[in-house]
Every structure is written in C-alpha cells, then in structure tokens.
Design a protein around this motif. Structure first.
Motif, PDB file in Angstrom:
ATOM      1  N   CYS A 112    -104.984  22.416  63.888  1.00 56.65           N
ATOM      2  CA  CYS A 112    -106.359  22.329  63.401  1.00 56.65           C
ATOM      3  C   CYS A 112    -107.055  23.679  63.597  1.00 56.65           C
ATOM      4  O   CYS A 112    -107.045  24.234  64.710  1.00 56.65           O
ATOM      5  N   ASN A 137    -106.034  17.965  63.039  1.00 55.97           N
ATOM      6  CA  ASN A 137    -105.604  17.992  61.642  1.00 55.97           C
ATOM      7  C   ASN A 137    -104.348  17.135  61.493  1.00 55.97           C
ATOM      8  O   ASN A 137    -103.356  17.381  62.175  1.00 55.97           O
ATOM      9  N   PRO A 171    -110.846  17.593  58.685  1.00 59.88           N
ATOM     10  CA  PRO A 171    -110.682  19.047  58.573  1.00 59.88           C
ATOM     11  C   PRO A 171    -110.752  19.526  57.134  1.00 59.88           C
ATOM     12  O   PRO A 171    -110.326  18.831  56.213  1.00 59.88           O
TER      13      PRO A 171
END
Length: 330
Positions: free
Chosen positions: A217, A242, A293
């Motif tokens: 992420c 993520n 995200p």
C-alpha cells in the motif's frame, strides 16, 4: 476558532512523519514525540520552522506528560521492521505494552481520542485468506517474531479494555505492508531492500522460494485511511492496506524491471515464522470509512524509486544499523 491539538508518537519515523505533514496541512497544532531509536529527525526537520509544530525527544515507555489540552493522540512509536525488532526485542515489547499503557492514561487524563497503530502481523502466518478483522490469527508467541506480534496483540487488548472499562474513545488501525518516501533503505523490508540492492548493483535477495505473498500500500493511501479512521465513530480494528497481492518472487522481478538493472535473483532460507500469505480484506474500510487505495503499485513504486535515487551516495551504501545494545539490556 482554536486549532485542535494532536500528539503523534513515532513522529520521526516513516509513517509518523507523513502523519505530521497531513495534520499540519489539515490545520492542526502537532506535537511530535520520538526517542529516535529508529526514527530520523531528517524526516521532520522541514516542520521545525512552523509555529504549529513542536517536538519532544522522549521515550513513551516512561511517564508521558504534555502540558495543555489534547484532542487526539496517534500512537505510532514502535520498531516496525524485522531487522529492528529482532535487535531490540525488549524495547519492542515495552513500547507496545508500557508505552501504550502510558498513552492510554494520557488520553484518559486529557479526554482525548486515541488511535493505536496495530499491524497485519497480529494475524501471524494466516490460515485464512484474505485476512478480515474477525480472524483471530495464527501467531507463535515464543518465536523470534513474537516480540512484535504479541506486543501489537496486547496493544489492541489493553486499548479495548480502556474503551470498555473507562469509556475512552479509541481507534485501532491494522496496517498492512506500506511503502513510500522516507523509508530507510536498510530496514529490511522488501521494498527498500530490493530497491537498495538494485541501486548498489547487488543481487536481489529473495527468502525461501519467493512464493510467499505480500500486498503493498502506498503511503498516501495509508495516511488517508488512518486519518478517516481517527475521525470516524468506529472503535474496533480496521484493516488499512492494498488488497492487490503479489508473490515476492514476482515482486523482485518487477523491481529489476523498474530499476532497469541486470541483477540476478538469489535465494536464501526463509526466516522463522515468516508469513506465507498477506492480503487484507478491506470491505470494512470501504463500508465504514468510504476508503480504498487509489495509487497503483506501478505508480507508487516509481515515486518511491525516484525518492531513493536522489539520496546521497553515502545513504545508498550505508548498510550498518544503529547500536541498539543499550536499549536491549533493560
């Protein structure tokens, strides 16, 4: 109207420094606190000139006193990379237990809302995939990684105890692998490790056969999720990460392509209790926070590589670590 005041521990670290930037940008008065065991003042030196920022060089495992009002506390003081917490296991346990206890007490005294930085490592080497917040985990409490995993699990437990017993406003974020500018090249995690090796012309080291997976992420997305969680009304843990999963071997190949290097991949034994899978279920974050995200891995990795490329040559070649011995004897 008077600006709200927030205390951010671990302020000179990777995530802590980005949180300082975000809260300054949002108009808060920010107090940064760090004992600089793993943090670096270079990450926040650009804030020292600002009247709305102040810094305390302090270890949260000892008594924490902040004069005046506090509206929010974000507890991000902890070693987060295996290289660090395996070298300072006792300090890692203390910051998750004593440090968290001190800050919960401060939050209670100030009637402040507190957000605790937990981790996907509370899931251990998971037996379900992807990992949702209602999964209790598969953790080896007495293994070498247990000092970090169990510190974070205790941190969550005492936080919920303060919430239920004292009515304290608490938030818990479970952070999955996050990357971006201000990471230390020598902290041992996959992104800086691979990029550092590529920049130094070294072979890329993959542990095990590389089939273990991670989900990366970008820091901007992570900070946005944390900010939304702090301001939400939800007190139970929330995954922020993520969900786009990749094997470490495929990730190493991506880094070689990104950096346009000709390094080969070398394999070394897998560390004890290294999780074989790591992928967040973020349905709760989508529902509660309206968060997911936005930055693709390709875009985020390019930004991160650009950051590492502009570092002084000495920083790229530096592979020695701080002397942690004095912190490990207590």
């Amino acid at each position: 109207m008077e600006s709200k005041r927030v205390l951010i521990t671990g302020a000179a670290g990777f995530l802590g420094s980005h949180l300082c930037d975000r809260f300054i940008a949002e108009g808060y008065n920010v107090i940064g606190m760090d004992n600089l065991i793993t943090g670096d003042l270079k990450n926040i030196e650009h804030l020292f000139k600002l009247p709305q920022f102040e810094f305390y060089h302090h270890d949260v495992t000892t008594f924490v006193h902040i004069p005046g009002k506090l509206d929010y506390i974000l507890h991000f003081a902890s070693p987060a990379s295996p290289i660090d917490y395996l070298k300072i296991p006792i300090q890692t346990l203390k910051v998750g237990s004593l440090g968290t206890h001190n800050l919960l007490g401060l939050a209670k005294e100030k009637n402040a809302r507190i957000l605790i930085a937990s981790t996907s490592e509370v899931y251990g080497d998971p037996l379900i995939h992807p990992q949702a917040e209602d999964y209790y985990g598969n953790v080896n409490a007495i293994g070498p990684r247990g000092v970090y995993d169990e510190a974070k699990r205790f941190q969550e437990s005492i936080t919920m105890a303060y919430h239920r017993f004292h009515g304290l406003e608490t938030r818990i974020v479970r952070i999955f692998n996050t990357y971006g500018p201000r990471m230390r090249l020598n902290d041992g995690r996959a992104v800086p490790a691979f990029m550092g090796q590529a920049l130094r012309g070294e072979d890329i080291t993959v542990f095990g056969d590389g089939s273990q997976t991670r989900s990366f992420c970008y820091v901007e997305d992570q900070i946005e999720g944390i900010y939304r969680l702090l301001l939400s009304d939800y007190s139970l843990p929330v995954n922020i990460g993520n969900p786009h999963e990749i094997s470490i071997l495929d990730f190493a190949k991506e880094i070689i392509k990104l950096t346009d290097t000709t390094q080969k991949i070398v394999f070394k034994p897998l560390p004890t209790d290294d999780p074989m899978q790591r992928q967040p279920n973020i349905n709760l974050a989508k529902e509660i926070l309206g968060w997911e995200p936005k930055v693709t891995r390709e875009e985020g990795m390019q930004k991160t590589f650009n950051y590492f490329k502009q570092l002084p040559k000495a920083a790229l070649e530096k592979i020695a670590h701080k002397d942690f011995s004095k912190h490990n004897r207590k």
